[in-house]
Enzyme design. Structure first.
Site, mmCIF file in Angstrom:
data_model
loop_
_atom_site.group_PDB
_atom_site.id
_atom_site.type_symbol
_atom_site.label_atom_id
_atom_site.label_comp_id
_atom_site.label_asym_id
_atom_site.label_seq_id
_atom_site.Cartn_x
_atom_site.Cartn_y
_atom_site.Cartn_z
ATOM 1 N NE ARG A 11 -3.234 2.689 2.483
ATOM 2 C CZ ARG A 11 -3.277 3.523 3.515
ATOM 3 N NH1 ARG A 11 -2.851 3.141 4.702
ATOM 4 N NH2 ARG A 11 -3.750 4.745 3.379
ATOM 5 C CG HIS A 31 -1.313 8.977 3.302
ATOM 6 N ND1 HIS A 31 -1.478 7.650 3.606
ATOM 7 C CD2 HIS A 31 -0.931 9.574 4.462
ATOM 8 C CE1 HIS A 31 -1.207 7.447 4.896
ATOM 9 N NE2 HIS A 31 -0.872 8.614 5.434
ATOM 10 C CD GLU A 64 -5.301 7.785 9.432
ATOM 11 O OE1 GLU A 64 -4.748 8.838 9.797
ATOM 12 O OE2 GLU A 64 -4.964 6.673 9.875
ATOM 13 C CG ASN A 66 -5.500 3.620 8.190
ATOM 14 O OD1 ASN A 66 -5.549 2.646 7.436
ATOM 15 N ND2 ASN A 66 -5.143 4.826 7.768
ATOM 16 C CE1 TYR A 107 -2.409 3.778 12.520
ATOM 17 C CE2 TYR A 107 -0.339 2.982 13.420
ATOM 18 C CZ TYR A 107 -1.073 3.472 12.355
ATOM 19 O OH TYR A 107 -0.475 3.636 11.132
ATOM 20 C CD GLU A 151 -1.891 4.144 7.948
ATOM 21 O OE1 GLU A 151 -1.690 4.584 9.099
ATOM 22 O OE2 GLU A 151 -2.012 4.874 6.954
#
Ligand code: GBH
Length: 511
Positions: free
Chosen positions: A82, A128, A174, A312, A314, A378
């Site tokens: 990606r 991005h 995002e 994504n 985290y 991600e």
């Protein structure tokens, strides 16, 4: 749960895994081959905007070193990579009537060919965070609805140039970060905010929501173009990806249970118009007229405009009702439980701790709520103080290994036990790279980059992931010893079990 004794279930054969990066974080070569400026170019040069004063001028030098990067990916055995396209390399000034830069198109075209030649599927993000400076200067960039037309044009140029070979597209990375970090908190380019210590201009109470709205419209109209003009001939899929961390009530108090939902309503619900056709009622209540509305015609284009659920993620936040931070739903986040213990292992950045159960719960929540196959685009970890370590120390990144051990187990459980259709997993990141406002201080790579030499060194976490996916995807040849040994047995770090792949590559890159 994954043992070497009984035949264990595996992830489906078509499960995609690979690593992720983004153009501005790795490419460097900002003034090469006719590239125009992005609004991160100058922003990252302003003193105080990045922690260590780092900028994107060189980054990991991947524009020049792309063949090495692809060789590294190949040595890791990934199925996909990606990466993102820098809009200002394709259209230096950004607009629909501005010249197209053939050299930029050629570079990405060669890049894609090199990936395919090595058996790696491109997974391409169109945006991005590196907006052409030209559009920011011309009309305020994302603040102006003009951008919807310019973005559509840029997307069409990319579909035309690369769509014969690219079958997976992401329109935006995002939207929450684009709008809130860029135009609310003002920590990312263009750095606008109501905080006059930070920015001479900006209105944090209105601009982020306007920007977010335009990002959604740009995404949706680009998808319409793809579906109407390209999809039949090219046969790919297209969607958007957002950042959403799981939210857990701080305790059993009803207001904190509600707070956790409010946090999700803003972090994830911001894109509900795309999946459900409306903003969450809580966003409307919180923002009133400051939240823009779609016309019926727009809504018809927006609703259903993602072929999959791109995600994504985290970490997980413990949520307490209170505070006036609209950007997280007027909810306070903490990692400290009521009994004083920490949720997980602390990363270098304050906002990140390891909590795999939250990842698994999030995947279940998304599937129930949105009923779309999930692409995790991600997921990653930055080891505390890695930038102060010697290379040898940094390569022993056991906190990152622990993180990925938990997260891969969560994916495995979500798919094979909870029956959630997770289709892809892209750890962030292939390389240590330019970490936006953190500059080069925070390292997210599974590959160490020595910025003085630009040499790349696989960390233990890379070896862990390579081994995990080599062993746990259906019909991929189990070339490696069972899970668990790599970390205990340091000798494996020096070549055994990888057919010499990783270590041979380190030597060739370092030579
Ligand atoms: C990703 O965002 C980005 O897509 C990627 O480019 C980046 O390198 C990677 O994370 C690692 O950071 O403390 O209020 O500023 C992840 C989502 C959302 C995580 C914002 C950090 C900071 C909130 N990010 N969050 S704040």
């Amino acid at each position: 749960m994954i043992t070497s004794e009984a035949p264990v279930a595996k992830l489906p054969k078509d499960f995609i895994w690979g690593f992720a990066t983004a153009s501005f974080q790795v490419e460097g070569s900002l003034d090469v081959d006719g590239r125009g400026k992005s609004f991160w170019d100058d922003f990252s040069h302003i003193p105080g905007k990045t922690l260590d004063g780092g900028n994107g001028d060189v980054a990991t030098d991947s524009y020049r070193l792309y063949k090495e990067d692809i060789a590294l990916l190949k040595s890791y055995g990934v199925k996909s990579y990606r990466f993102s396209i820098a809009w200002s390399r394709i259209i230096p000034l950004g607009g629909r009537n501005d010249p197209i830069n053939q050299k930029g198109i050629e570079w990405y075209s060669n890049f894609i060919d090199e990936l395919l030649k090595n058996g790696i599927q491109p997974f391409v993000t169109l945006y991005h965070w590196d907006l052409p400076q030209g559009l920011h200067d011309r009309y305020g960039g994302w603040l102006n609805k003009e951008i919807v037309l310019d973005y559509q044009h840029y997307a069409r140029v990319c579909f035309q140039a690369f769509g014969d070979r690219v079958k997976n597209w992401l329109t935006m990375n995002e939207p929450w970060c684009i709008s809130i970090l860029g135009y609310g908190r003002g920590v990312f380019a263009p750095g606008r905010s109501s905080d006059r210590n930070r920015s001479p201009e900006g209105d944090s109470s209105t601009e982020p929501w306007i920007v977010g709205h335009h990002v959604i419209l740009s995404h949706a109209y680009a998808v319409k173009i793809y579906r109407e003009e390209f999809k039949v001939a090219q046969g790919g899929q297209i969607g958007v990806t957002l950042n959403g961390d799981w939210a857990v009530p701080y305790d059993d108090k009803p207001e904190n249970i509600e707070a956790a939902q409010h946090a999700l309503d803003v972090a994830i619900g911001e894109l509900d118009p795309i999946y459900l056709g409306h903003y969450p009622p809580y966003m409307r209540t919180m923002l009133g007229d400051r939240l823009p509305t779609f016309s019926d015609e727009e809504l018809a284009v927006v609703k259903g405009s993602s072929d999959f659920y791109g995600m994504n993620t985290y970490t997980t936040n413990l949520c307490k009702a209170g505070g006036d931070d609209e950007f997280q739903g007027c909810v306070e986040y903490t990692f400290t439980r009521p009994d004083g213990t920490q949720l997980g292992t602390q990363a270098h950045c304050a906002w990140l701790q390891t909590y795999p159960q939250g990842f698994r719960d999030l995947m279940n929540y998304l599937w129930k709520r949105y009923q779309k196959p999930i692409y995790v685009t991600e997921n990653g970890f930055a080891v505390k103080d890695e930038h102060n370590m010697t290379i040898d120390q940094a390569l022993q990144d056991y906190d990152r290994v622990e993180y990925f051990r938990g997260m891969t187990a969560a994916i495995y459980g979500a798919i094979l036990e909870d029956e959630v259709p997770v289709r892809a997993y892209f750890p962030w990141s292939l390389l240590d790279n330019f970490e936006w406002a953190d500059g080069y201080e925070t390292r997210f790579g599974v590959t160490y980059v020595d910025y003085a030499t630009q040499k790349r060194y696989p960390k233990e976490s890379a070896k862990f992931l390579v081994k995990f996916f080599a062993e746990n995807i259906e019909s991929s040849e189990p070339k490696l010893p069972p899970v668990g040994q790599v970390i205990e047995n340091n000798k494996l770090a020096h070549g055994q079990g990888f057919g010499g792949g990783v270590s041979a590559l380190v030597e060739s890159v370092s030579a």
